[in-house]
Design an enzyme around this catalytic site. Structure first.
Site, PDB file in Angstrom:
ATOM      1  N   SER A 288       0.884  -1.042   0.061  1.00 58.06           N
ATOM      2  CA  SER A 288      -0.037   0.018  -0.022  1.00 58.06           C
ATOM      3  C   SER A 288       0.938   1.150   0.136  1.00 58.06           C
ATOM      4  O   SER A 288       2.120   1.319   0.273  1.00 58.06           O
ATOM      5  CB  SER A 288      -0.793   0.006   1.324  1.00 58.06           C
ATOM      6  N   ASP A 289       0.322   2.379  -0.655  1.00 60.88           N
ATOM      7  CA  ASP A 289       1.079   3.436  -0.154  1.00 60.88           C
ATOM      8  C   ASP A 289       1.023   4.185   1.043  1.00 60.88           C
ATOM      9  O   ASP A 289      -0.029   3.528   1.949  1.00 60.88           O
ATOM     10  CB  ASP A 289       0.465   4.648  -1.292  1.00 60.88           C
ATOM     11  N   SER A 290       1.432   5.029   1.522  1.00 62.75           N
ATOM     12  CA  SER A 290       1.690   5.336   2.999  1.00 62.75           C
ATOM     13  C   SER A 290       0.084   5.682   3.491  1.00 62.75           C
ATOM     14  O   SER A 290      -0.536   6.649   3.034  1.00 62.75           O
ATOM     15  CB  SER A 290       2.293   6.617   3.406  1.00 62.75           C
TER      16      SER A 290
END
Length: 722
Positions: A288-290
């Site tokens: 996932s992105d942050s």
């Protein structure tokens, strides 16, 4: 280690792991900051960006803070990966805990944003793409990997291959611009550079292609914004670069923050399972992105963070970066029967697999402080950075042959960006240090050039009187592009334009050096300034590289990979557009603005040289299952130079209207003064197909128009029927 051997070991490890340990493997966390202040790191960043505290105060607070690596959670097997650690001593210390103090001794995976270099910062990707040289892209990726791995990094969150056609979007700086083919070639080369020929070697790091998918198409050029588009456009114009990276061997994929047609990519099973896994056969890791999993609540997809964790893991999101959604809720979701444990097993297995591929089980300590010290900013890496910077620059204008400058020219230099070392790196260069960079002013001193410098235009007339040429270093600061740096107005600041007007009023020759992370609307410069060099944000060797071009040690060859509009209101503006039934023109009832020209200031593919090139003998014919194109290119000037030859096609009449032009090939050729070479392109029919109304792939049939030249306005053309 052979595949079958570690596949068996993966299954053995999974059978011995508790549910908590499996969840730990798919948890990526970053160090927390404690001490010196009573707000979170994110809030501290916001305070600096919105002006509540200065950059100096931010640095002071950070300097007195301590990092909390959550070592007790690590010892308990609750952490499988860290993000944002680029220090060999820290990495090895944490790795020692993982290997020697946890129950199963599973090594850690360290990720880091190595976007365009680690310590040896090369030009921003948008700049480097202008070199149109895959071998260079691979070489800079290799330098980045050698440095980053020496600092303990195993995986980089790059390349970004989001096709970006709106100059207002800040993250246009991180990719290869507006074209599908260029983004595909750029991404594939970067994957090879990062990963090398053997991922298990200590100087190889896994590439994580991002942001899947269509992140560059955010509505109105606003970062994190929604994406709503037809399936035909998605597949033809945005998906190919991700596929090219996967075909090149990228071992990880990062889904995008945005939604596509109402479903956030973070929890989109069609995207992450049906397309990525089933259709494309991807067998790597999905990260996932942050904080993206938790943000599914803000999107309006999930009721709460627990629901977000459930939807994301079921959709195929395997590793949670920073949101702690899996750490907090996944165990309960499995125990309640809402998430089958086999789904967690699948995710944990993919984390273990990439660790085996990286050789971490055999050699968890892949670097040392000694290796780290020796790897940074070497003479060789700085030479590559300088080469990349020189090849990335685009000569936009050169009236009256002001450039190249004579060796004994006396120069008046103006503008803060001419001396600000820290501004040379551009956005997303988190391993950079300002003192590593060389500014224009510093480079002039080192080269023994006769120059005078004024940051703000003071003593302008005095300096101009004793100078042969005046140079203005203007444009964007690095904070004005990149993530969370979208702009509604992409024109130059008033102070920059005023400075240029004052310089022009002296009557002396004026050259502008532009620093920017996006295309800018610069009609006034294009009309009145005789010489313009687009330097972008060129990296640690900025000053020497700029002087190489200004003084003609290197003949510029870069070509724009993104269109420069005449005004902000023209965005998005890109060359491969679809014609309407009333294409923009002089007539009243055509597709245009009342207060802006139809054409851009500088088109895609544009770039000048200190020599000139002529094209002739264009031929195009069908040969088997491809179109073969050949053209003669002659250096008609008095200097040796490189030309980036570009081949475009137009499907004249199709079942769906097609772009007015599409780039289908490019090749950089070196030509001595007066030399002629033949350049060939082979375009497979498969690269000419498209999707019809029912999403059935159909071949290109009928008249195909082929254009070849030095930019997207190439007039030399041939028609063939296929």
């Amino acid at each position: 280690m052979k595949m079958k051997q570690y596949e068996q070991r993966i299954q053995t490890l999974l059978s011995n792991m508790t549910l908590e340990e499996k969840i730990g493997q798919i948890q990526q966390c970053g160090p927390s900051l404690v001490g010196a202040f009573d707000v979170s790191f994110d809030e501290l960043l916001n305070m600096m960006f919105d002006g509540r505290i200065s950059k100096e105060e931010f640095d002071r607070l950070m300097g007195t803070a301590e990092q909390d690596f959550h070592e007790e959670d690590l010892r308990a097997g609750k952490i499988g990966s860290y993000n944002g650690i680029g220090d060999s001593a820290i990495a090895n210390r944490l790795q020692k805990i993982a290997v020697e103090e946890t129950r199963l001794g599973i090594p850690l995976l360290f990720g880091y944003d190595v976007i365009h270099g680690f310590r040896t910062v090369t030009p921003i990707p948008l700049a480097e793409s202008c070199a149109c040289e895959p071998a260079l892209w691979e070489k800079t990726g290799r330098v980045a990997a050698e440095e980053a791995t020496a600092a303990g990094v195993h995986l980089t969150f790059a390349p970004m291959v989001d096709v970006a056609r709106d100059a207002r979007w800040g993250r246009i700086s991180e990719g290869a611009g507006e074209d599908v083919l260029l983004n595909s070639a750029y991404g594939a080369a970067k994957v090879k550079g990062f990963q090398g020929d053997d991922l298990s070697k200590p100087d190889a790091m896994a590439a994580c292609v991002k942001h899947f998918a269509a992140y560059g198409a955010g509505e109105a050029g606003r970062d994190y914004n929604r994406v709503d588009m037809s399936m035909q456009r998605l597949w033809e114009e945005y998906m190919p670069p991700y596929k090219a990276c996967i075909d090149s061997g990228a071992r990880a994929v990062m889904p995008a923050f945005n939604d596509i047609n109402g479903v956030p990519c973070t929890a989109n099973p069609w995207l992450l399972r049906d397309i990525l896994r089933e259709k494309w056969g991807f067998d790597g890791l999905v990260i996932s992105d942050s904080n993206a999993i938790a943000e599914c609540v803000d999107h309006g997809l999930a009721e709460d963070k627990r629901d977000a964790a459930k939807q994301a893991i079921l959709a195929g999101m395997e590793m949670d970066m920073s949101s702690n959604s899996y750490a907090e809720y996944l165990k309960n979701l499995v125990e309640s029967g809402e998430v089958p444990e086999c789904v967690v097993d699948e995710a944990a297995a993919d984390v273990l697999r990439i660790k085996f591929e990286l050789g971490l089980f055999d050699n968890p300590y892949q670097t040392s402080e000694e290796r780290e010290r020796g790897a940074m900013l070497t003479e060789g890496s700085r030479a590559v950075a300088r080469e990349a910077a020189v090849k990335s620059m685009v000569l936009l204008k050169n009236e009256n042959h002001i450039l190249p400058l004579k060796a004994d020219a006396r120069i008046g230099i103006f503008g803060a960006l001419a001396a600000d070392q820290g501004q040379m790196t551009g956005a997303w260069a988190i391993g950079a240090r300002p003192e590593d960079c060389v500014s224009i002013v510093e480079a002039c001193g080192a080269r023994g050039i006769s120059y005078q410098y004024s940051e703000d235009g003071k003593d302008l007339l005095k300096i101009a009187a004793s100078s042969d040429v005046l140079v203005a270093a203007i444009g964007e600061r690095k904070e004005e592009s990149g993530e969370a740096a979208s702009r509604a107005d992409i024109t130059l600041r008033k102070e920059d334009l005023a400075l240029v007007r004052d310089l022009l009023a002296t009557g002396k020759p004026v050259a502008v050096v532009l620093f920017n992370g996006r295309p800018l609307a610069i009609p006034e410069l294009a009309e009145h300034v005789p010489a313009i060099l687009e330097a972008w944000h060129p990296g640690v060797e900025a000053g020497p590289a700029i002087l190489d071009v200004l003084f003609g040690d290197v003949n510029p060859s870069g070509k724009l990979t993104t269109t420069f509009p005449a005004s902000s209101g023209q965005c998005p503006m890109y060359y491969a557009h679809i014609n309407t039934g009333r294409p923009g023109g002089k007539s009243k009832f055509t597709s245009k603005y009342l207060d802006a020209p139809v054409e851009p200031v500088y088109p895609f593919g544009y770039g000048l040289s200190y020599t000139t090139f002529a094209y002739d003998n264009l031929a195009a014919e069908q040969t088997g299952e491809a179109v073969h194109v050949s053209v003669s290119v002659t250096n008609t000037g008095s200097r040796d130079g490189d030309e980036i030859v570009q081949c475009y096609v137009q499907d004249v009449a199709a079942k769906r209207v097609r772009p007015v032009r599409q780039l289908k090939g490019f090749e950089k050729v070196s030509l001595r003064a007066g030399e002629t070479k033949t350049v060939d392109f082979v375009i497979p029919f498969a690269e000419l197909s498209y999707y019809d109304w029912n999403m059935e792939e159909v071949p290109c049939e009928g008249i195909l128009k082929v254009y070849v030249g030095g930019d997207s306005r190439a007039e030399l053309s041939r028609e063939i029927r296929i």
